[in-house]
Each structure stands twice: as C-alpha cells, then as structure tokens.
Design an enzyme around this catalytic site. Structure first.
Site, short mmCIF file in Angstrom:
data_model
loop_
_atom_site.label_atom_id
_atom_site.label_comp_id
_atom_site.label_asym_id
_atom_site.label_seq_id
_atom_site.Cartn_x
_atom_site.Cartn_y
_atom_site.Cartn_z
N PHE A 522 74.92 30.63 78.03
CA PHE A 522 73.77 30.17 78.91
C PHE A 522 73.05 28.39 79.60
CE2 PHE A 522 74.15 34.86 77.66
CZ PHE A 522 74.61 35.30 80.21
N PHE A 527 70.22 28.83 76.65
CA PHE A 527 70.57 29.54 74.78
C PHE A 527 72.41 29.88 75.22
CE2 PHE A 527 69.60 32.76 77.50
CZ PHE A 527 70.29 33.77 77.75
N GLU A 529 74.90 33.27 74.03
CA GLU A 529 74.16 34.53 73.31
C GLU A 529 75.04 35.68 72.77
OE1 GLU A 529 75.04 37.70 75.45
OE2 GLU A 529 74.54 39.34 74.56
N ILE A 530 75.20 35.76 71.02
CA ILE A 530 75.86 35.67 70.12
C ILE A 530 76.46 37.15 70.40
CG2 ILE A 530 76.64 36.34 67.75
CD1 ILE A 530 75.16 33.80 66.66
N VAL A 531 77.63 37.67 70.99
CA VAL A 531 78.12 39.38 71.37
C VAL A 531 77.99 39.81 70.31
CG1 VAL A 531 79.02 40.48 72.52
CG2 VAL A 531 78.57 37.86 73.32
N CYS A 533 80.00 39.40 65.95
CA CYS A 533 80.20 38.89 64.79
C CYS A 533 80.34 39.08 63.58
CB CYS A 533 78.60 37.11 64.41
SG CYS A 533 79.00 37.23 62.61
N GLN A 540 85.01 39.28 53.72
CA GLN A 540 83.56 39.09 53.39
C GLN A 540 82.70 38.30 52.13
OE1 GLN A 540 81.86 42.60 54.76
NE2 GLN A 540 83.30 42.93 56.77
N VAL A 541 82.01 38.06 52.10
CA VAL A 541 81.00 38.00 51.20
C VAL A 541 81.35 36.35 50.83
CG1 VAL A 541 79.34 37.56 49.39
CG2 VAL A 541 79.84 39.79 51.19
N LYS A 542 82.13 35.41 51.16
CA LYS A 542 83.29 34.94 50.60
C LYS A 542 82.40 32.81 51.33
CE LYS A 542 87.44 36.35 49.81
NZ LYS A 542 88.50 36.36 49.44
N LEU A 565 70.92 33.28 70.35
CA LEU A 565 70.21 35.06 70.45
C LEU A 565 71.16 35.77 69.76
CD1 LEU A 565 68.16 34.93 73.76
CD2 LEU A 565 66.80 34.79 71.23
N ILE A 596 71.13 38.44 78.85
CA ILE A 596 71.70 38.56 77.47
C ILE A 596 71.99 40.44 77.99
CG2 ILE A 596 69.63 38.88 76.48
CD1 ILE A 596 70.50 37.79 73.66
N TYR A 599 70.45 45.57 73.46
CA TYR A 599 71.22 47.16 73.15
C TYR A 599 69.91 48.18 72.31
CZ TYR A 599 75.48 44.48 73.14
OH TYR A 599 76.35 43.71 73.52
N1 ACO Z 1 73.41 41.70 54.94
C1 ACO Z 1 72.24 40.52 53.99
N2 ACO Z 1 73.27 39.91 53.63
C2 ACO Z 1 74.33 39.57 53.97
C3 ACO Z 1 75.39 40.43 55.03
C4 ACO Z 1 74.48 41.65 55.43
N3 ACO Z 1 74.98 42.87 55.66
N4 ACO Z 1 76.24 39.93 55.13
C5 ACO Z 1 76.23 38.69 54.42
N5 ACO Z 1 75.35 38.34 54.01
C6 ACO Z 1 74.65 37.72 52.97
C7 ACO Z 1 75.99 37.18 52.04
O1 ACO Z 1 75.24 37.69 50.82
C8 ACO Z 1 75.39 35.89 51.86
O2 ACO Z 1 74.10 35.48 51.14
P1 ACO Z 1 74.13 34.25 49.91
O3 ACO Z 1 74.37 33.03 50.65
O4 ACO Z 1 72.46 33.88 49.76
O5 ACO Z 1 74.93 34.90 48.69
C9 ACO Z 1 74.77 35.42 53.00
O6 ACO Z 1 74.70 36.93 54.01
C10 ACO Z 1 76.13 34.67 54.19
O7 ACO Z 1 77.63 35.70 53.51
P2 ACO Z 1 78.85 34.37 54.02
O8 ACO Z 1 80.04 35.03 53.18
O9 ACO Z 1 78.89 33.41 54.73
O10 ACO Z 1 79.17 36.34 55.28
P3 ACO Z 1 80.01 36.64 55.49
O11 ACO Z 1 81.77 36.09 55.55
O12 ACO Z 1 80.28 37.79 54.80
O13 ACO Z 1 80.31 37.16 57.14
C11 ACO Z 1 79.22 38.97 58.03
C12 ACO Z 1 78.26 38.57 57.49
C13 ACO Z 1 79.86 38.70 59.52
C14 ACO Z 1 77.70 39.98 58.47
C15 ACO Z 1 80.45 39.98 57.33
O14 ACO Z 1 79.56 40.65 56.34
C16 ACO Z 1 80.63 41.30 58.33
O15 ACO Z 1 81.78 40.66 58.89
N6 ACO Z 1 80.08 42.40 58.09
C17 ACO Z 1 80.66 43.60 59.44
C18 ACO Z 1 80.27 43.44 59.74
C19 ACO Z 1 78.73 43.08 61.35
O16 ACO Z 1 77.23 43.55 60.47
N7 ACO Z 1 78.54 41.73 62.25
C20 ACO Z 1 77.46 41.79 62.83
C21 ACO Z 1 77.39 42.63 63.20
S1 ACO Z 1 75.86 42.25 64.39
C22 ACO Z 1 76.60 40.99 66.00
O17 ACO Z 1 77.33 41.53 66.06
C23 ACO Z 1 75.99 40.43 66.69
#
Ligand code: ACO
Length: 796
Positions: A522, A527, A529-531, A533, A540-542, A565, A596, A599
C-alpha cells in the site's frame, strides 16, 4: 567468456554515427584513465586535466546508461548474463550478425525474442535475463556500473604495454566478469592480503613527524607545517606510481620485490577503483607505510618540488608559505625515512592529545582557506570549483582523518582488528570445513550464491501477458500456502495469490516453489501487508523463512515502504517476533484500518524497516562487527596486561603526583573527571522553581492521559494484589506524584524523574515481561521521556 560481445559492442562503425562515435570516445577516455596508471607521472597540468576529464566521462557514461529505459538496460545486461535455459552454457547473449554494428547504449534495443547468435545457444534474449525478474532499479544499475567498469578495464588492458599492469587489469576484469555473472559484490582475496598493509600508515607517520620534528615552531608556523603535510599526503594519494619494470634499474633486489608487491596492491586497491567504482577504493596514505614510501620517496619528492615551483603563482598570497616550507618538510621526512629507529614509524608512537586536539581545532577554523590552497597541488588536479573531490565517493579530508578518532579508536586499530579477524578465518581450516556457530541465514545465503535457490517476486497481471513460468510458480505457491495454512479456505488463497494487486515473493529450488510470502503493498499508506507466509514442511527451520522475510524487507525499502504489517497465526507469532515484528503497533490505526484484511483469531504485528539497513546482509554485518569487537577487546586486554615498573618518585621525596602522570593509566582508558557545564543542564535545580513546577505539572497531566497510564493512576492496594507490598518496598504512582507536586516536593528535576522511574521499575520488577502491565510501563516510559525532551527537561 564474452570478450566477443565486448568488442562488437563499441568498436564497429554505426549507422547512428554520432552516438557510436560518442560511445567509442567514451571507451577511449576510459582507456586513457586506466592506461595512464602504467605510465610514469608526467605531473603536467595537461595530463592531469586529461585524466580528470576521463574520470568525468566515465561517470557521465554511467549516468547515461542508468537513465536508459529498462528494456535497453536489460538488453545490455543480457550480453553479460548466462543463458538460464537448462543445460545451456552460453555466458552472454550475442547480437545477431545484422545488428552487430548497433549501439545498445544509444537507440538500439533488441527484441526480447531475438535469438542469440552463439550457435551453441540460440535461445532468445529473454532466456538470458530470466533471473533478473523483479530486480530492483538500484541492483540493475549496480550491475550495469560493473559492466561499464569491466569494459573500461578490457579496453585499458589492450592498450597498456607493461606486462605487470596488464596482468592486474586482466585479473580485475575477470573478477568483475564473474561478479556480474553471479550477481555478487566483487571481493579481492588472495596473496595480496587485505589493507592496511603496514602499520603505522603514512598518514599517521606524517602527523607524528609534524609534532616530532617541528614542535618547536611558533603556532602559526606549526599550523603551516600541518598544511604542508596535508598537501604532501594529497599529492601521494593522487600519485601515479611507475611500473616495477620501469624501476628495475634503480632499486636493490629486496626493494624491487617489495615494490612489485606494493605496486600491485596499489593498482588493485587504490588506483583502479578510482575509475572503476564497483571496486572498493582505499587511500594510498592510509593503507601503505614506510616500505612503500621509501621506494617512491626520492622521485616523488622531486616531482612535488617541481610542481610547487611551477604552481607557485597560482597559490593565494597567504598560502605561499606552504610552498616555501615544502622542501624543509621533505628533508625532515627523508631523514626519518632513512633512520632505522625513528619514532614516527613506531606503531605505538602518538603525539600528545593536546597537540592533536589543537591541530583539529585549527584545521576546522581554516577549512575554506585550506581547501583552496592545497588542492591545487593534488597530483591529478582532482577538484571542482568548490574545491570538492569530483569522484563520486567523496573522500574525507586527509587531515580530518589524521585527527579524527584520536579520542576514539584510531581507524588503523580497527583495520588491524579487521585484518586479524579475516586472517583467523582463512587460517582456521577446520572451521571452513566444519563451520561452527554459523547462522541458518548464512547457509541459505551460500545456497543462494551457488544459485541452488532463487528468490523472485511474481504476480498475475490483467494488462500484460504473464509468462508460463510465472503462472506455474503461482500455482505451486498456492499449493504451498494451502498445505501450510490448512485453516485458510483454498479458494480464498487462490483468489489472493492470483489477484493482480497482490504479489508473491517466491523461493524457488530446482525450479519448484518451496516457500513464499504473498503480500500487498500500500504505497500511499507507506506499508506492506503480509497476507500469507509459508515454507514447505520438509524445508522448514532451515533459515528459508528468515531469508524470505529479509528479501521482502529489502524489496519494500527499495520501494520507499517503511512498515510491514501482518495478522499472524497464533503458532507463527514466535517466528514473526524473530523477524523483528512486534505486537506494539507503531502505526496510527487510520493508516491501515480499512486497507489491511483483518482476521479474528490472529494477532496484528508490525515491523518498522530502517531504510539504511540491507536486511539480507544484516546478520553477516552484525556477526562481523561482533568478531571485530571481540578482537579489539582481546588486543586491549593484551595491552592492559602490560606490567610497568613501580613508581620511584615517592621514595625520592615527592609527596604526591597528578593522577594522570601515572604511567599506563590513560592507556587503559582512564579519563580525568569533568563536571558537566552548568549550561548543559537545562532548567536544573531551583533556578526557577515556578517554571519547573509548571513544566512538571504539564508532563504529569500528559502522562496521566496516555492510554497506557491506567495501571499507574493510583496506588496498588493490598486488597487488589495481596503480595504486592511483600515485593515492592518503595511504591509510587501518578496520584501520589500529583500530591507531591502540589506540596512543592519536586524542587529538582532529579526528584521528579526518580519518582517516575520508580513507577516503571516497580512495575517491571513485579510483573513478567509478557504481561500487559509490563508493556504499559515500557510504552509510558518512552512517552514520559518524549514529553520531558519536548520541554528541554531531559539531557541524556
Ligand atoms: N514459532 C516459533 N518460532 C518459529 C516458528 C514458529 N511457528 N517457525 C519458525 N520459528 C523460528 C525458528 O526456530 C527459527 O528460530 P532460530 O533461528 O532462533 O532457531 C526462526 O523462527 C526462523 O526460522 P526459519 O528456519 O528461518 O523459518 P522457516 O523456514 O521454518 O519458516 C515459517 C517459518 C514460514 C513460519 C514456517 O515454519 C511455516 O511455513 N510454518 C507453517 C505456516 C505458518 O504458520 N505460516 C505463518 C502463518 S501467519 C501468516 O501467514 C501471516
């Protein structure tokens, strides 16, 4: 290598004769700028002027290319970009035969569908720029700048006769070529080492010389001598060194081999970057020391003396003394250069602070006059009408550099620490193989550099054709979001991913999307808006989630957006916090409400972006800084460990001595205590009690009305919180403060501030950080400080 395309670009006659001639001229001037480095400095004004013109023309050419339409810029980039078609090894799009004479920097813009004339490629131009999809304008200009530098180096290489110089140009040309191909910043590594190469540097030694040798002069003469030193350093910093082959006859074996190394370093770090600003430039006098100066001093000082004589009449009357004193200064420097144990070349020698401060003060007073005088003598005449350096990278005034940081850490010390850190990295082979303590983000960046993963901003369009690849990625991203966000209706996800107002930052691995951030900018509201992610489960967690977010931050900053946001799912709040998001929304509600999507079961989170932070580099920068700090602390630790002989003065009958004369005390950081001047304490103490009381009343009133003040309005009662007074011995609240104010208790600012601070510390002591009370204390404290500042009552 695409040397072919380099030549065809510029050397063919063109049907657009004027523009091609201009381009060819640009090439020649660029060539001239580089080639002059190989020649001995003539020192004549004509040559300096030519070099200066060449540098200006290079900049003009860059500006011209930067202002071309995007399609033309992409066409230029395609010529140095590898074909993205799988299996194709072509490293740059080659102009079809019939268009080889046309100039892509003027009017010619090939179609993106035009075929590459490389027989083993034959893919369209678009295949060479596919990886540049979504590239920001500034990144594109950075690549184009590197290409122009590369072309200039290539042409220079053809002209230059000296073999040593030719080799350096070739090396730098290849480095830039590789960087353009891989989209990395050029970094010079290898046996040349990292600057600074010697300690103390010439700048520091020259300042020491002024003190050491000329301290007996009266203040005016001493000041002039400093000007002379500055003029000498300017001359050195713009001096074109002779090639080692030209010096073969007049240096002994050891000096000749030192000179060869230093000459190469000078070319790579100081000289070439002056006209190739894709390469980091260092100043000769700040990175070289005695070894280089000894080998060039004789010839250089002769040149300088000649120049002083020939330019004498151009000097303002009151600056002629610089010219008169120059031979004396050069004699003094020569004598100290020849001595084996001259203190000016001792890394630990340091003129007393008083001298340095005095010099700095004088220099500041004399800035305008100084500029007009000494810059005339600069070897390349590098000055504009205002006496400013013409080079894009404005260089700090040399004397300012000599004298700055004297109270802080000298640049040299920091550079030494940086060098030690980089050396320890290269020597610690075990850590290279098995990196310890490497953040996830770094592993992801390494993958990105190897192009094992890519980041693209993609989106649907109703006005422009959307290519098949984008559509396939959008479909894949839609699936990733649908799997990872099962609570979201699939239709809703599809609708937003394919909506033309939304874009998605896609993380691509083996041509498949494995994660992404769907967002809507916007720009009018400032800002994004992240819809959605998400990263696919197995990845994950890499660190991908972090790097995705960093790319989105950089992408937003480049478009002038300073806020992100999002409504974060409960489970994802931790992840967003780690990416710098907070539940404390710093944007006013009207800025985002109604824009925005809201939810119910999610939490609104906000992240403020700093325009000068490059987020994808941030972690590495912080890591580097912390390593440098550790190294500085270690170095300091070693210094502090030094055991000094005990004081004998008391035995000899002295009753006492000034603290500052105790050896070693200042070295470990002791500074004489100074009481702050009264003027720096605004509205302090009972200077005007009524004025003070009314200012306190206004602050208190504003604080009470703030929306986070509610927990602090009146005293906590034991009935409400039974154990409160077991923990809090000195309670305080805004009501009590109001009463105290009425009774005239706050006679000083400190009393008022102390009571307010007690409210916040009590709250944070009793409540845990995740409570609303704790957050209110933080927020109200900030507000209180702002109010105090507004009234000039806060002097921290
Ligand atoms: N809660 C708390 N911490 C988390 C979470 C979580 N759900 N997911 C990742 N982290 C932490 C990791 O441990 C890491 O911490 P560290 O570096 O201190 O160890 C840090 O966040 C970043 O981790 P990455 O490896 O960079 O993140 P990843 O590739 O796992 O992506 C994501 C994070 C996008 C949330 C992924 O876990 C995912 O797809 N989750 C399921 C979908 C989801 O919940 N999306 C967000 C919904 S809200 C929205 O979309 C607006």
């Amino acid at each position: 290598m695409s040397g072919g395309s380099l030549i065809t670009l510029k050397t063919q006659p063109s049907d657009a004769a004027n523009s091609a001639n201009a381009a060819a001229q640009q090439q020649q001037t660029a060539n001239g700028a580089a080639a002059s480095s190989a020649q001995n400095v003539g020192g004549g004004n004509a040559q300096e002027g030519t070099r200066q013109n060449s540098l200006q023309r290079i900049q003009q050419r860059k500006q011209k290319v930067f202002s071309l339409p995007v399609s033309q810029k992409l066409a230029k980039l395609s010529m140095y970009s590898a074909c993205q078609t799988e299996g194709c090894r072509c490293t740059g799009w080659k102009t079809p035969q019939e268009n080889r004479h046309r100039d892509v920097e003027s009017s010619y813009c090939p179609e993106f569908s035009e075929e590459c004339r490389n027989v083993s490629c034959r893919h369209p131009l678009s295949a060479h720029i596919a990886h540049l999809d979504g590239i920001s304008n500034s990144s594109m200009d950075e690549l184009l700048g590197a290409i122009i530098d590369m072309e200039n180096l290539f042409m220079s290489m053809q002209r230059v006769e000296d073999e040593d110089t030719k080799k350096v140009y070739l090396y730098l040309f290849r480095l830039l070529r590789q960087c353009v191909l891989t989209r990395q910043h050029p970094t010079i590594r290898g046996p040349l080492g990292d600057p600074p190469f010697e300690s103390p540097c010439i700048t520091k030694a020259v300042l020491s010389l002024v003190f050491y040798k000329f301290n007996h002069l009266n203040p005016t003469e001493l000041q002039t001598m400093t000007e002379v030193a500055k003029t000498f350093l300017n001359f050195l910093n713009h001096y074109n060194f002779e090639s080692p082959s030209a010096r073969r006859g007049d240096l002994n074996h050891e000096d000749a081999s030192n000179y060869k190394i230093n000459y190469t370093r000078w070319l790579v770090f100081c000289h070439v970057p002056a006209f190739c600003n894709s390469l980091r430039q260092f100043e000769t006098s700040l990175v070289f020391g005695k070894t280089l100066l000894r080998t060039v001093f004789q010839y250089m000082s002769q040149q300088l003396k000649k120049k002083c004589i020939s330019e004498r009449d151009r000097f303002p009357e009151d600056k002629r003394s610089i010219i008169t004193l120059m031979p004396k200064f050069l004699e003094g420097l020569k004598a100290e250069l020849l001595k084996d144990n001259s203190p000016i070349w001792d890394p630990n020698y340091r003129p007393p602070n008083a001298f340095v401060i005095q010099q700095r003060k004088r220099h500041q007073e004399a800035i305008p006059a100084t500029n007009s005088g000494s810059s005339v003598v600069a070897a390349n005449g590098k000055r504009s009408s205002a006496g400013e350096p013409v080079n894009k990278r404005a260089k700090k005034d040399v004397l300012e550099r000599i004298t700055e940081n004297q109270d802080d850490l000298p640049t040299e010390v920091v550079m030494r620490a940086m060098k030690a850190v980089s050396e320890s990295k290269t020597t610690n082979k075990a850590e290279i193989l098995f990196p310890v303590n490497v953040s996830r983000d770094e592993n992801v960046k390494a993958e990105e550099q190897k192009r094992a993963i890519e980041f693209h901003v993609v989106g649907n369009s109703l006005t422009k054709p959307v290519d098949k690849q984008t559509m396939l990625w959008l479909l894949g991203l839609q699936l990733v979001f649908a799997y990872q966000l099962p609570e979201m209706p699939r239709e809703y996800i599809s609708q937003l991913v394919f909506d033309t107002k939304h874009k998605t930052l896609a993380l691509i691995k083996e041509n498949q999307p494995i994660g992404g951030i769907c967002f809507r900018p916007f720009p009018t509201q400032g800002f994004t808006e992240i819809v959605f992610c998400a990263v696919t489960m197995s990845e994950q967690v890499k660190g991908y989630g972090t790097h995705l977010m960093n790319h989105l931050k950089d992408y937003s900053i480049q478009r002038g957006i300073k806020h992100l946001l999002t409504f974060a799912d409960c489970d994802a709040i931790g992840y967003f916090k780690k990416q710098g998001f907070s539940k404390d929304i710093k944007l006013a509600r009207p800025v985002y409400a109604g824009y925005i999507k809201e939810y119910d079961s999610a939490t609104l989170m906000h992240c403020e972006l700093h325009p000068s932070i490059v987020n994808t580099q941030f972690i590495a920068v912080i890591r580097n800084q912390s390593e440098i700090l550790k190294e500085l602390i270690a170095q300091r630790h070693n210094e502090v460990q030094k055991v000094r002989p005990g004081l004998t003065c008391f035995k000899e009958g002295l009753p006492s001595i000034p603290v500052e004369s105790i050896p070693g005390l200042r070295e470990i950081g002791w500074k004489p205590q100074m009481r702050p001047a009264r003027a720096s304490r605004p509205l302090e103490e009972p200077s005007d009690p009524e004025k003070l009381a009314s200012a306190f009343a206004s602050v208190l009133q504003s604080v009470r009305q703030h929306n986070t003040a509610w927990p602090f309005l009146r005293p906590v009662t034991a009935a409400e919180v039974p154990d409160y007074y077991d923990h809090i011995k000195y309670p305080m609240d805004l009501k009590t403060m109001g009463e105290r104010l009425k009774k005239g208790y706050y006679q000083t600012r400190r009393l008022f501030m102390a009571d307010m601070a007690r409210i916040f510390t009590n709250c944070r002591f009793y409540n845990s950080p995740d409570t609303e009370y704790f957050r209110c204390a933080n927020s109200l404290e900030r507000y209180f400080q702002t109010k105090m500042r507004e009234l000039g009552l806060w002097d921290k």
